[in-house]
Design an enzyme around this catalytic site. Structure first.
Site, PDB file in Angstrom:
ATOM      1  N   ASN A   1      42.976 -52.414 103.594  1.00 44.06           N
ATOM      2  CA  ASN A   1      43.478 -51.249 104.319  1.00 44.06           C
ATOM      3  C   ASN A   1      44.907 -51.558 104.762  1.00 44.06           C
ATOM      4  O   ASN A   1      45.137 -52.320 105.690  1.00 44.06           O
ATOM      5  CB  ASN A   1      42.578 -50.979 105.523  1.00 44.06           C
ATOM      6  CG  ASN A   1      43.046 -49.809 106.381  1.00 44.06           C
ATOM      7  OD1 ASN A   1      44.198 -49.401 106.338  1.00 44.06           O
ATOM      8  ND2 ASN A   1      42.141 -49.270 107.183  1.00 44.06           N
TER       9      ASN A   1
ATOM     10  N   CYS B   1      47.594 -44.550 110.086  1.00 45.93           N
ATOM     11  CA  CYS B   1      46.917 -44.183 108.841  1.00 45.93           C
ATOM     12  C   CYS B   1      47.191 -42.751 108.382  1.00 45.93           C
ATOM     13  O   CYS B   1      46.915 -42.403 107.237  1.00 45.93           O
ATOM     14  CB  CYS B   1      45.423 -44.403 109.005  1.00 45.93           C
ATOM     15  SG  CYS B   1      45.031 -46.093 109.534  1.00 45.93           S
TER      16      CYS B   1
ATOM     17  N   HIS C   1      42.910 -41.725 102.860  1.00 47.61           N
ATOM     18  CA  HIS C   1      43.326 -43.015 103.417  1.00 47.61           C
ATOM     19  C   HIS C   1      42.232 -44.030 103.124  1.00 47.61           C
ATOM     20  O   HIS C   1      41.045 -43.788 103.415  1.00 47.61           O
ATOM     21  CB  HIS C   1      43.541 -42.872 104.923  1.00 47.61           C
ATOM     22  CG  HIS C   1      43.519 -44.167 105.658  1.00 47.61           C
ATOM     23  ND1 HIS C   1      44.358 -45.214 105.355  1.00 47.61           N
ATOM     24  CD2 HIS C   1      42.715 -44.598 106.686  1.00 47.61           C
ATOM     25  CE1 HIS C   1      44.090 -46.223 106.165  1.00 47.61           C
ATOM     26  NE2 HIS C   1      43.106 -45.870 106.973  1.00 47.61           N
TER      27      HIS C   1
END
Length: 338
Positions: free
Chosen positions: A294, A115, A264
């Site tokens: 995500n 990430c 993020h």
């Protein structure tokens, strides 16, 4: 010093879509409304059985070339961020170089980050441009976490989607024309086992343990992605506010100088918590993940491109980008739209 700029961003989402309705059918204890409210995601795209992060990265890069008229032979260096490579060796970037038709004098390498991968990739690209090693760097991020998820892991299956992105960084102030500022990067490997796929590498080549179920009813084995949600939440809560503060100071700015904070896109619950901790208004803290989930190392790029398409960001604005997660690893950079 040679300045570096983010010129263009494109992304690719696989055709298959997993909706909240699909998940609610599989897990009746979850309602469509509960997933959307807590996670902030309505649907996520899932790579095909024979579709890899490399395949998606090639599609994202070709999309960038077509959208912006970029010539493949103008690329001096290719960086590919993934944690789901096609092979242990050779490096995926070498194969992507061939598939994209990049010059044989083009540098190409993989790096393994999750990430925070985009932020780290930007730092590498800026260094390549600033040192004169490359004029144009193509940063590709691709991830297929869905292939690591146990079908009975309802928690992680609501969160993660597959995607790839391609970003062109150069010394030219064109396109998005986002000047890349100063970075803050961090690492704490003591948290490695809180977000991990244990089996498959050299440390543990084979599956050693049977499937286990955690306190929340999520099932996984050593071959699946394991995420200790509470520990990941604590990690981000502790480190991200300091990361933001440090990066603003390093860029010699104040909080009020930043028009947008693009983090993020982990999940809505975590993002809302972080927004409150750094005391930023909702309209300065965009969340753009409801249509894709995500996507790990591509979330920031997808959010930026979406904001660009919406005309929600404009010349003269400063944007703080922050990535954080598996590793533990974290990073931030402030960019300025020219």
């Amino acid at each position: 010093m040679i300045e570096s700029y983010i010129n263009h961003i494109s992304y690719y989402l696989p055709e298959k879509i997993l909706t909240n309705e699909d998940l609610a059918t599989e897990f009746p204890e979850w309602s469509v409304e509960k997933i959307a409210k807590k996670i902030g995601i309505n649907e996520r795209h899932i790579a095909g059985e024979d579709e890899t992060s490399l395949d998606m990265g090639v599609k994202a890069a070709n999309q960038l070339f077509e959208e912006y008229g970029v010539q493949a032979d103008s690329i001096d260096y290719l960086l590919f961020c993934t944690q789901s490579p096609d092979y242990f060796l050779p490096t995926s970037a070498c194969i992507i170089q061939d598939k994209l038709g990049l010059r044989k004098s083009c540098g190409a390498l993989d790096f393994n980050l999750g990430c925070s991968g985009f932020i780290y990739g930007l730092s590498l690209a800026k260094g390549l441009v600033a040192s004169g090693i490359a004029k144009k760097v193509l940063l590709v991020c691709g991830e297929t976490y869905s292939k690591f998820l146990n079908k009975s892991d309802k928690g992680n299956r609501t969160i993660f989607g597959d995607a790839a992105s391609a970003t062109l960084i150069s010394s030219e102030s064109i396109g998005l024309s986002a000047k890349i500022g100063q970075f803050d990067l961090g690492t704490d490997g003591s948290g490695a086992e809180n977000l991990i796929v244990k089996a498959g590498g050299m440390r543990q080549p084979e599956l050693l343990n049977e499937e286990i179920k955690d306190d929340y009813g999520n099932t996984s084995s050593d071959a699946d992605l394991f995420m200790n949600g509470p520990e990941i939440f604590n990690f981000t809560s502790l480190n991200v506010p300091k990361l933001v503060e440090n990066n603003i100071q390093k860029n010699e700015l104040d909080m009020d100088d930043i028009q947008h904070f693009v983090f993020h896109q982990a999940n809505a619950y975590m993002l809302n918590h972080l927004r409150k901790k750094i005391k930023v208004e909702k309209d300065r803290f965009p969340v753009r993940m409801d249509f894709c989930g995500n996507t790990v190392s591509s979330t920031i790029q997808i959010a930026l491109r979406t904001l660009q398409d919406e005309n929600s960001i404009k010349s003269g604005e400063k944007i703080l980008l922050a990535g954080f997660g598996v590793g533990y690893s974290w990073g931030a950079v402030t960019i300025e739209l020219k």
